[in-house]
Design a protein around this motif. Structure first.
Motif, PDB file in Angstrom:
ATOM      1  N   HIS A   1      36.569 -37.698  26.632  1.00 57.24           N
ATOM      2  CA  HIS A   1      37.448 -37.918  27.775  1.00 57.24           C
ATOM      3  C   HIS A   1      36.957 -37.162  29.004  1.00 57.24           C
ATOM      4  O   HIS A   1      36.300 -36.123  28.890  1.00 57.24           O
ATOM      5  CB  HIS A   1      38.870 -37.491  27.431  1.00 57.24           C
TER       6      HIS A   1
ATOM      7  N   CYS B   1      43.565 -33.396  24.849  1.00 57.79           N
ATOM      8  CA  CYS B   1      43.158 -32.914  26.171  1.00 57.79           C
ATOM      9  C   CYS B   1      44.164 -31.911  26.721  1.00 57.79           C
ATOM     10  O   CYS B   1      43.778 -30.926  27.354  1.00 57.79           O
ATOM     11  CB  CYS B   1      42.985 -34.081  27.142  1.00 57.79           C
TER      12      CYS B   1
ATOM     13  N   TYR C   1      37.878 -43.302  33.600  1.00 51.05           N
ATOM     14  CA  TYR C   1      38.576 -42.097  34.030  1.00 51.05           C
ATOM     15  C   TYR C   1      37.584 -41.155  34.678  1.00 51.05           C
ATOM     16  O   TYR C   1      36.439 -41.045  34.237  1.00 51.05           O
ATOM     17  CB  TYR C   1      39.216 -41.377  32.830  1.00 51.05           C
TER      18      TYR C   1
ATOM     19  N   TYR D   1      41.665 -42.787  18.214  1.00 49.47           N
ATOM     20  CA  TYR D   1      40.578 -42.175  18.979  1.00 49.47           C
ATOM     21  C   TYR D   1      39.368 -41.896  18.108  1.00 49.47           C
ATOM     22  O   TYR D   1      38.239 -41.835  18.597  1.00 49.47           O
ATOM     23  CB  TYR D   1      41.039 -40.865  19.633  1.00 49.47           C
TER      24      TYR D   1
ATOM     25  N   ASN E   1      34.713 -40.360  31.450  1.00 51.25           N
ATOM     26  CA  ASN E   1      34.755 -40.691  30.031  1.00 51.25           C
ATOM     27  C   ASN E   1      33.523 -41.493  29.629  1.00 51.25           C
ATOM     28  O   ASN E   1      33.101 -42.406  30.325  1.00 51.25           O
ATOM     29  CB  ASN E   1      36.055 -41.426  29.658  1.00 51.25           C
TER      30      ASN E   1
ATOM     31  N   CYS F   1      45.667 -37.031  27.007  1.00 45.80           N
ATOM     32  CA  CYS F   1      46.110 -37.211  25.623  1.00 45.80           C
ATOM     33  C   CYS F   1      46.518 -35.845  25.058  1.00 45.80           C
ATOM     34  O   CYS F   1      46.297 -34.804  25.689  1.00 45.80           O
ATOM     35  CB  CYS F   1      44.996 -37.836  24.779  1.00 45.80           C
TER      36      CYS F   1
END
Length: 155
Positions: free
Chosen positions: A77, A117, A28, A70, A44, A114
């Motif tokens: 992230h 985030c 990402y 996670y 990430n 997520c």
């Protein structure tokens, strides 16, 4: 040559940023932009100074369903890294451009921040998130439209 539209221009940059990812599953990249100026980028990977999955050669979440466990992953992230690397006063009213790619180089089918985030994005003052769907198509999300369900992860 036809000139690239501005949204895909920034998404192309986020895609290039994703190439720095140390994740063995998905890469990402994100770019924070305000007033047509890039104010931060992120990808990430493990925190600075912590051995990453590329270096270890294995993924702690290898058999976990996407979006779960996670806590097993040492990674940060890309959205979090973009936010960490910027001052909040600069982020208010900004746009976060996000690109996710699978290891096979296909775009992540349903790339989306997520739940954690999303909370960070809201608190940082980011106004929109633009997510690449494929090389030319994207989804625009106004963060003020996220609901409690969106930010708690209770789908």
């Amino acid at each position: 040559m036809e000139r690239r539209d501005k949204i895909n221009y920034y998404l192309d940059i986020a895609e290039t940023v994703s190439e720095r990812s140390t994740c063995l599953r998905r890469h990402y990249g994100s770019v924070l932009v305000k007033n047509d100026i890039i104010i931060s980028t992120g990808y990430n990977g493990s925190p600075r100074g912590i051995q990453n999955c590329s270096e270890c050669g294995f993924c702690r979440r290898e058999n976990c369903q996407r979006g779960t466990n996670y806590n097993l992953c040492p990674g940060v992230h890309s959205e979090m890294n973009s936010i960490i690397n910027c001052d909040r006063s600069e982020m208010i009213g900004s746009i976060l451009y996000l690109v996710g790619k699978e290891i096979d180089n296909n775009y992540v089918n349903d790339a989306n921040p997520c739940a954690l985030c999303k909370r960070l994005i809201i608190n940082s003052g980011i106004e929109k998130v633009i997510i690449r769907k494929d090389k030319n198509n994207y989804l625009i999300i106004n963060t003020n439209n996220w609901t409690l369900e969106d930010i708690t992860g209770a789908y």
